[in-house]
Design an enzyme around this catalytic site. Structure first.
Site, PDB file in Angstrom:
ATOM      1  N   ASN A 108      65.237  63.938  22.008  1.00  0.00           N
ATOM      2  CA  ASN A 108      65.978  64.981  22.783  1.00  0.00           C
ATOM      3  C   ASN A 108      67.084  64.611  23.438  1.00  0.00           C
ATOM      4  OD1 ASN A 108      64.477  64.398  24.705  1.00  0.00           O
ATOM      5  ND2 ASN A 108      63.672  66.597  24.978  1.00  0.00           N
ATOM      6  N   HIS A 154      59.053  60.541  12.563  1.00  0.00           N
ATOM      7  CA  HIS A 154      60.226  60.798  13.274  1.00  0.00           C
ATOM      8  C   HIS A 154      61.133  59.354  13.909  1.00  0.00           C
ATOM      9  CE1 HIS A 154      61.864  64.285  15.322  1.00  0.00           C
ATOM     10  NE2 HIS A 154      61.697  63.970  16.694  1.00  0.00           N
ATOM     11  N   ASP A 188      65.444  61.496  10.627  1.00  0.00           N
ATOM     12  CA  ASP A 188      64.364  62.088   9.555  1.00  0.00           C
ATOM     13  C   ASP A 188      64.814  63.637   9.440  1.00  0.00           C
ATOM     14  OD1 ASP A 188      63.756  62.668  12.608  1.00  0.00           O
ATOM     15  OD2 ASP A 188      62.017  63.728  11.762  1.00  0.00           O
ATOM     16  N   ASN A 221      66.308  68.092  17.426  1.00  0.00           N
ATOM     17  CA  ASN A 221      66.768  68.156  18.946  1.00  0.00           C
ATOM     18  C   ASN A 221      67.740  66.995  18.907  1.00  0.00           C
ATOM     19  OD1 ASN A 221      65.526  70.265  19.756  1.00  0.00           O
ATOM     20  ND2 ASN A 221      63.632  69.417  20.175  1.00  0.00           N
TER      21      ASN A 221
END
Length: 197
Positions: free
Chosen positions: A78, A32, A103, A124
């Site tokens: 997020n 991530h 990613d 997100n």
């Protein structure tokens, strides 16, 4: 695409490059965080240093005649839009002169895709950025991290919050993604797409 055309905004920056990730040592090697890894590689290549600003780490540098800012939002994924929109406002950068490195589980490991605008793909971080900028029309470099393989019991969230496997060649992927960013800056989006998509 208005990339690198100056005019009404009086921006002193040609491109704001933001790599997405989560802060803290616990996340730094996770799939991530590959956007952060690419920003770090770009900073290493240009000998740029970071300072704390805009709820993140930012460094300014040049590539050819282009003035760039490298941003690593530290708001958690997020809330990335908060950091990126603050930097974009400060530098008076239009949304189409923001490049987000992130990613993407819908691309196999190692695949890259440069694009302008598009859907948010359930990401997100992208959703937060589109909301904060008021548009999804910003540049993206999608960096393929794949999905859990057959027999892997992890869900996608656990998978992206885990480190790359040795066979994924993380360092090679990060270097190629940084190459793609440099081509996009110096030769334009279409050339980056031709060579890396």
């Amino acid at each position: 695409m208005r990339l690198f055309r100056r005019g009404e905004t009086a921006s002193t920056l040609d491109l704001l490059i933001a790599g997405l990730g989560n802060p803290g040592a616990r996340y730094e090697r996770d799939r991530h965080n590959v956007g952060w890894m690419v920003v770090d590689e770009l900073a290493r290549r240009r000998n740029a240093s970071f300072k704390s600003k805009f709820n993140g780490k930012i460094g300014e540098t040049r590539l050819g005649d282009h003035r760039l800012a490298l941003l690593k939002p530290e708001t958690y994924m997020n809330e990335s839009g908060r950091s990126i929109s603050a930097a974009a406002r400060f530098f008076k950068v239009a949304s189409e002169d923001v490049l987000v490195l992130h990613d993407d589980v819908d691309l196999e490991v190692g695949r890259l895709q440069a694009r302008e605008g598009g859907g948010l793909g359930g990401h997100n971080g992208l959703r937060s950025i589109a909301q904060a900028l008021g548009t999804p029309e910003f540049l993206r470099l999608r960096i393929g991290v794949g999905r859990p393989g057959r027999g892997d019991p992890r869900d996608v969230a656990d998978y992206v919050l885990a480190p790359f496997e040795a066979h994924d060649d993380r360092d090679g992927l990060v270097a190629r993604a940084a190459d793609a960013v440099e081509v996009l800056v110096l030769e334009g989006l279409e050339e980056a797409q031709r060579r890396f998509n």
